[in-house]
Design an enzyme around this catalytic site. Structure first.
Site, mmCIF file in Angstrom:
data_model
loop_
_atom_site.group_PDB
_atom_site.id
_atom_site.type_symbol
_atom_site.label_atom_id
_atom_site.label_comp_id
_atom_site.label_asym_id
_atom_site.label_seq_id
_atom_site.Cartn_x
_atom_site.Cartn_y
_atom_site.Cartn_z
ATOM 1 N N ARG A 287 -25.262 6.367 8.906
ATOM 2 C CA ARG A 287 -25.948 5.786 10.072
ATOM 3 C C ARG A 287 -27.353 6.369 10.217
ATOM 4 O O ARG A 287 -28.292 5.667 10.573
ATOM 5 C CB ARG A 287 -25.126 6.021 11.348
ATOM 6 C CG ARG A 287 -24.076 4.941 11.563
ATOM 7 C CD ARG A 287 -22.839 5.450 12.248
ATOM 8 N NE ARG A 287 -23.021 5.844 13.625
ATOM 9 C CZ ARG A 287 -22.247 6.751 14.250
ATOM 10 N NH1 ARG A 287 -21.269 7.348 13.597
ATOM 11 N NH2 ARG A 287 -22.445 7.040 15.502
ATOM 12 N N ARG B 177 -32.377 -3.325 15.796
ATOM 13 C CA ARG B 177 -32.138 -2.227 14.861
ATOM 14 C C ARG B 177 -32.918 -2.402 13.572
ATOM 15 O O ARG B 177 -32.805 -1.577 12.665
ATOM 16 C CB ARG B 177 -30.649 -2.185 14.526
ATOM 17 C CG ARG B 177 -29.960 -0.963 15.104
ATOM 18 C CD ARG B 177 -28.539 -1.019 14.673
ATOM 19 N NE ARG B 177 -27.854 0.236 14.745
ATOM 20 C CZ ARG B 177 -27.201 0.679 15.805
ATOM 21 N NH1 ARG B 177 -27.213 0.005 16.919
ATOM 22 N NH2 ARG B 177 -26.531 1.806 15.738
ATOM 23 N N LYS C 265 -28.726 7.369 23.738
ATOM 24 C CA LYS C 265 -29.085 6.017 24.210
ATOM 25 C C LYS C 265 -28.052 5.470 25.205
ATOM 26 O O LYS C 265 -28.427 4.932 26.240
ATOM 27 C CB LYS C 265 -29.201 5.024 23.036
ATOM 28 C CG LYS C 265 -30.236 5.368 22.002
ATOM 29 C CD LYS C 265 -30.379 4.263 20.976
ATOM 30 C CE LYS C 265 -29.134 3.955 20.167
ATOM 31 N NZ LYS C 265 -28.689 5.029 19.250
ATOM 32 N N ARG D 257 -17.924 14.359 19.599
ATOM 33 C CA ARG D 257 -17.944 13.357 20.677
ATOM 34 C C ARG D 257 -16.590 12.679 20.901
ATOM 35 O O ARG D 257 -15.883 12.352 19.950
ATOM 36 C CB ARG D 257 -18.988 12.273 20.321
ATOM 37 C CG ARG D 257 -19.058 11.139 21.311
ATOM 38 C CD ARG D 257 -20.350 10.406 21.232
ATOM 39 N NE ARG D 257 -20.425 9.474 20.103
ATOM 40 C CZ ARG D 257 -21.440 8.637 19.922
ATOM 41 N NH1 ARG D 257 -22.461 8.633 20.747
ATOM 42 N NH2 ARG D 257 -21.449 7.832 18.881
ATOM 43 N N ARG E 266 -14.433 7.908 18.300
ATOM 44 C CA ARG E 266 -14.775 6.620 17.685
ATOM 45 C C ARG E 266 -14.524 6.661 16.189
ATOM 46 O O ARG E 266 -14.721 7.686 15.552
ATOM 47 C CB ARG E 266 -16.263 6.334 17.921
ATOM 48 C CG ARG E 266 -16.528 5.366 19.044
ATOM 49 C CD ARG E 266 -17.976 5.339 19.412
ATOM 50 N NE ARG E 266 -18.868 5.037 18.281
ATOM 51 C CZ ARG E 266 -20.178 4.877 18.399
ATOM 52 N NH1 ARG E 266 -20.745 4.977 19.584
ATOM 53 N NH2 ARG E 266 -20.920 4.619 17.351
HETATM 54 P P1 ADP Z 1 -24.717 4.626 17.183
HETATM 55 O O1 ADP Z 1 -26.070 4.421 17.815
HETATM 56 O O2 ADP Z 1 -24.018 5.873 17.653
HETATM 57 O O3 ADP Z 1 -24.747 4.552 15.679
HETATM 58 P P2 ADP Z 1 -23.766 1.950 18.139
HETATM 59 O O4 ADP Z 1 -22.638 1.827 19.083
HETATM 60 O O5 ADP Z 1 -25.121 1.562 18.662
HETATM 61 O O6 ADP Z 1 -23.716 3.469 17.636
HETATM 62 O O7 ADP Z 1 -23.477 1.089 16.819
HETATM 63 C C1 ADP Z 1 -22.296 1.247 16.080
HETATM 64 C C2 ADP Z 1 -22.297 0.305 14.884
HETATM 65 O O8 ADP Z 1 -22.316 -1.068 15.333
HETATM 66 C C3 ADP Z 1 -23.495 0.401 13.943
HETATM 67 O O9 ADP Z 1 -23.357 1.453 12.999
HETATM 68 C C4 ADP Z 1 -23.453 -0.996 13.275
HETATM 69 O O10 ADP Z 1 -22.416 -1.064 12.327
HETATM 70 C C5 ADP Z 1 -23.058 -1.903 14.435
HETATM 71 N N1 ADP Z 1 -24.247 -2.421 15.167
HETATM 72 C C6 ADP Z 1 -24.568 -2.155 16.475
HETATM 73 N N2 ADP Z 1 -25.710 -2.763 16.831
HETATM 74 C C7 ADP Z 1 -26.144 -3.432 15.734
HETATM 75 C C8 ADP Z 1 -27.288 -4.233 15.468
HETATM 76 N N3 ADP Z 1 -28.233 -4.459 16.406
HETATM 77 N N4 ADP Z 1 -27.415 -4.771 14.221
HETATM 78 C C9 ADP Z 1 -26.480 -4.539 13.272
HETATM 79 N N5 ADP Z 1 -25.389 -3.784 13.450
HETATM 80 C C10 ADP Z 1 -25.205 -3.227 14.666
#
Ligand code: ADP
Length: 206
Positions: free
Chosen positions: A166, A84, A13, A123, A155
């Site tokens: 996740r 999400r 993404k 990564r 990360r």
């Molecule tokens: P990935 O898609 O690799 O899991 P992201 O950078 O999109 O990584 O998200 C990392 C973390 O940030 C998520 O596991 C969550 O803890 C938090 N997060 C990100 N976006 C949201 C969202 N829309 N609602 C709730 N938590 C979020």
């Protein structure tokens, strides 16, 4: 143009949204990146992030609302990592309809789970421009970003335990959103296993 990127962690993404952003000249907004950048995030939020749990909708919705009201979003934007869950998807629709706008397309990046594990567990992310590198697309000089020369770091949530969680959270909360956008007639599936350029081509094809 308002685009949403759906897909499991590691489905590409971030990479695809950055490419679309360059081609279409609209900002890409990653809620995960915004959260990681906020140095004064409360400890509870940092802990949730590390464990791979979602943060409360109230915090995330407000953060997104503030961001999409900025001037650079006038001509459109790309969302990576939001919505999400169904509550967030409905909240986004309300925010958009209050300003007479709506989601143009929801791009669903799909690919095999083994690709996700391989990508995420190898990564590294650039601390400056946020470009990512992994086993299949390694950097040229170890731990140095090919694009801007800054340092690469792993990360804090890119480990097996957090990734398992996740993916669990994704399958339960996020995957059902695809159905929501399908019913609205804006869902488009993208094959994320063939690399970013192919995904970009599919994303931009009418
Ligand atoms: P990935 O898609 O690799 O899991 P992201 O950078 O999109 O990584 O998200 C990392 C973390 O940030 C998520 O596991 C969550 O803890 C938090 N997060 C990100 N976006 C949201 C969202 N829309 N609602 C709730 N938590 C979020």
């Amino acid at each position: 143009m308002i685009l949403i990127l759906l897909g499991a962690p590691g489905s590409g993404k971030g990479t695809v949204s950055r490419l679309i952003s360059e081609v279409r000249n609209i900002p890409c907004i990653s809620t995960g990146e915004m959260l990681r950048k906020t140095e004064d995030s409360p400890q509870e939020a940092i802990d949730l992030l590390k464990k791979g749990e979602l943060l409360p909708d109230s915090i995330i919705n407000q953060m997104l609302l503030n961001r999409i009201q900025k001037d650079d979003c006038q001509n459109g934007f790309i969302l990576d990592g939001y919505p999400r869950n169904l509550e967030q998807a409905k909240c986004l629709d309300e925010m958009l309809s209050s300003i007479n706008r709506s989601v143009t397309k929801a791009l669903n990046l799909e690919g095999p789970t083994e690709v996700i594990y391989r990508r995420i567990l190898s990564r590294k992310e650039c601390v400056s421009c946020r470009a990512t590198f992994s086993a299949d697309t390694p950097e040229k000089v170890e731990n140095v970003c090919d694009k801007c020369g800054a340092e690469l770091k792993i990360r804090s949530d890119d480990n097996k335990e957090s990734l398992d969680r996740r993916l669990e959270v994704f399958n339960k909360n996020t995957a059902p959103i695809a159905e929501y956008y399908k019913e609205k007639g804006v869902l488009k599936s993208i094959d994320s296993s063939k690399g970013p350029d192919t995904a970009l081509e599919q994303a931009l094809a009418e």
